[in-house]
Design a protein around this motif. Structure first.
Motif, short mmCIF file in Angstrom:
data_model
loop_
_atom_site.label_atom_id
_atom_site.label_comp_id
_atom_site.label_asym_id
_atom_site.label_seq_id
_atom_site.Cartn_x
_atom_site.Cartn_y
_atom_site.Cartn_z
N VAL A 65 0.83 -1.20 0.00
CA VAL A 65 0.00 0.00 0.00
C VAL A 65 0.87 1.26 0.00
CG1 VAL A 65 -1.74 1.31 1.29
CG2 VAL A 65 -1.89 -1.19 1.17
N GLU A 66 1.84 1.30 0.89
CA GLU A 66 2.68 2.48 1.05
C GLU A 66 3.72 2.63 -0.05
OE1 GLU A 66 2.24 4.81 3.57
OE2 GLU A 66 0.42 3.66 3.91
N LYS A 67 4.06 1.52 -0.72
CA LYS A 67 5.08 1.51 -1.80
C LYS A 67 6.45 1.97 -1.28
CE LYS A 67 2.01 0.28 -4.84
NZ LYS A 67 1.65 -1.11 -4.79
N THR A 68 6.76 1.62 -0.05
CA THR A 68 8.05 1.96 0.55
C THR A 68 8.74 0.65 0.98
OG1 THR A 68 6.99 2.22 2.72
CG2 THR A 68 7.30 4.22 1.39
N PRO A 69 10.07 0.67 1.08
CA PRO A 69 10.79 -0.56 1.42
C PRO A 69 10.62 -0.96 2.89
CG PRO A 69 12.33 1.25 1.04
CD PRO A 69 10.97 1.77 0.74
N VAL A 70 10.60 -2.28 3.10
CA VAL A 70 10.55 -2.87 4.43
C VAL A 70 11.67 -3.90 4.49
CG1 VAL A 70 9.17 -4.21 6.07
CG2 VAL A 70 8.04 -2.58 4.54
N HIS A 71 12.38 -3.92 5.62
CA HIS A 71 13.45 -4.89 5.83
C HIS A 71 13.16 -5.64 7.13
CE1 HIS A 71 15.77 -2.71 2.81
NE2 HIS A 71 15.44 -1.60 3.46
N ASP A 72 12.98 -6.95 7.02
CA ASP A 72 12.83 -7.81 8.19
C ASP A 72 14.17 -8.50 8.39
OD1 ASP A 72 10.16 -7.13 8.39
OD2 ASP A 72 9.45 -8.91 7.33
N ILE A 73 14.81 -8.24 9.52
CA ILE A 73 16.19 -8.70 9.74
C ILE A 73 16.20 -9.78 10.82
CG2 ILE A 73 18.52 -7.97 10.36
CD1 ILE A 73 17.52 -5.09 9.41
N TYR A 74 16.79 -10.91 10.44
CA TYR A 74 16.91 -12.07 11.33
C TYR A 74 18.39 -12.41 11.47
CZ TYR A 74 12.01 -12.64 10.03
OH TYR A 74 10.68 -12.43 9.80
N VAL A 75 18.69 -13.18 12.50
CA VAL A 75 20.03 -13.73 12.69
C VAL A 75 19.86 -15.22 12.98
CG1 VAL A 75 22.07 -13.73 14.17
CG2 VAL A 75 21.02 -11.57 13.52
N VAL A 76 20.72 -16.03 12.38
CA VAL A 76 20.70 -17.46 12.66
C VAL A 76 21.28 -17.68 14.05
CG1 VAL A 76 21.61 -19.73 11.98
CG2 VAL A 76 20.94 -18.06 10.23
N ARG A 77 20.50 -18.39 14.88
CA ARG A 77 20.95 -18.68 16.24
C ARG A 77 20.44 -20.06 16.65
NH1 ARG A 77 19.58 -13.68 19.32
NH2 ARG A 77 21.24 -12.57 18.24
N ASN A 78 21.36 -20.98 16.85
CA ASN A 78 21.03 -22.33 17.34
C ASN A 78 19.93 -23.00 16.52
OD1 ASN A 78 22.96 -22.07 19.40
ND2 ASN A 78 21.46 -21.00 20.69
N GLY A 79 20.04 -22.94 15.22
CA GLY A 79 19.09 -23.63 14.35
C GLY A 79 17.78 -22.91 14.13
N SER A 80 17.68 -21.68 14.59
CA SER A 80 16.45 -20.90 14.43
C SER A 80 16.78 -19.56 13.77
CB SER A 80 15.80 -20.62 15.78
OG SER A 80 15.35 -21.81 16.37
N LEU A 81 15.73 -18.89 13.30
CA LEU A 81 15.84 -17.53 12.78
C LEU A 81 15.28 -16.59 13.85
CD1 LEU A 81 14.65 -18.29 9.17
CD2 LEU A 81 16.93 -17.54 9.84
#
Length: 167
Positions: A65-81
């Motif tokens: 809707v907004e036409k703006t960028p979104v960044h979802d940032i994860y880190v790998v930790r012990n087999g999970s995100l």
């Protein structure tokens, strides 16, 4: 059959047994982790890329809707995100309106809590979903043909790691 032929057959059997044993050991020996992207419906593996604890995994897309960028940032930790941060430039449907959001360098930032064994994403052509794993970037739309994907961490064997280097 001559003695020479019998010795040759025995030697061949011994070599085959050793090769089979080495293959079995390589298949059972862990060599690290990989982020796997697979088709959410069929389970077909679309991508497997090596990761380790601390490897950043970033989903980037354009808000519909907004036409703006979104960044979802994860880190790998012990087999999970583990989700460590979300960055976005404007508020819209699905973005954290009631969270403790701060403003940094022209973007809103949010430090969410959450650890995920798996993530499901529906890449969209308009949203132009991209995936960055460490320093490598992938076009999720092209990779999945804009179909739903499942992301998860898996353990890799020495054999699978070796076979991947041969590609």
């Amino acid at each position: 059959m001559t003695d020479r032929q019998r010795r040759a057959v025995r030697a061949l059997v011994v070599v085959a047994a050793i090769a089979l044993t080495l293959t079995a050991v390589a298949a059972a020996t862990p060599a690290g982790s990989a982020l796997v992207v697979e088709d959410a419906s069929s389970g077909e593996q679309l991508l497997a890329t090596p990761v380790s604890n601390g490897t950043p995994v970033v989903l980037t897309y354009t808000h519909s809707v907004e036409k703006t960028p979104v960044h979802d940032i994860y880190v790998v930790r012990n087999g999970s995100l583990v989700m460590t941060r979300m960055e976005f430039q404007s508020y819209g449907w699905g973005l954290p309106a009631r969270a403790n959001v701060s403003r940094e360098n022209g973007s809103f930032t949010f430090d969410p809590q959450g650890s995920y064994e798996e993530l499901y994403v529906k890449p969209g052509r308009t949203a132009d979903h991209r995936l960055r794993v460490g320093n490598r970037s992938y076009d999720l739309v092209a990779l999945s043909n804009a179909e739903g994907v499942r992301l998860h961490i898996t353990e890799r064997s020495v054999l699978s790691t070796t076979l991947d280097t041969l590609d």
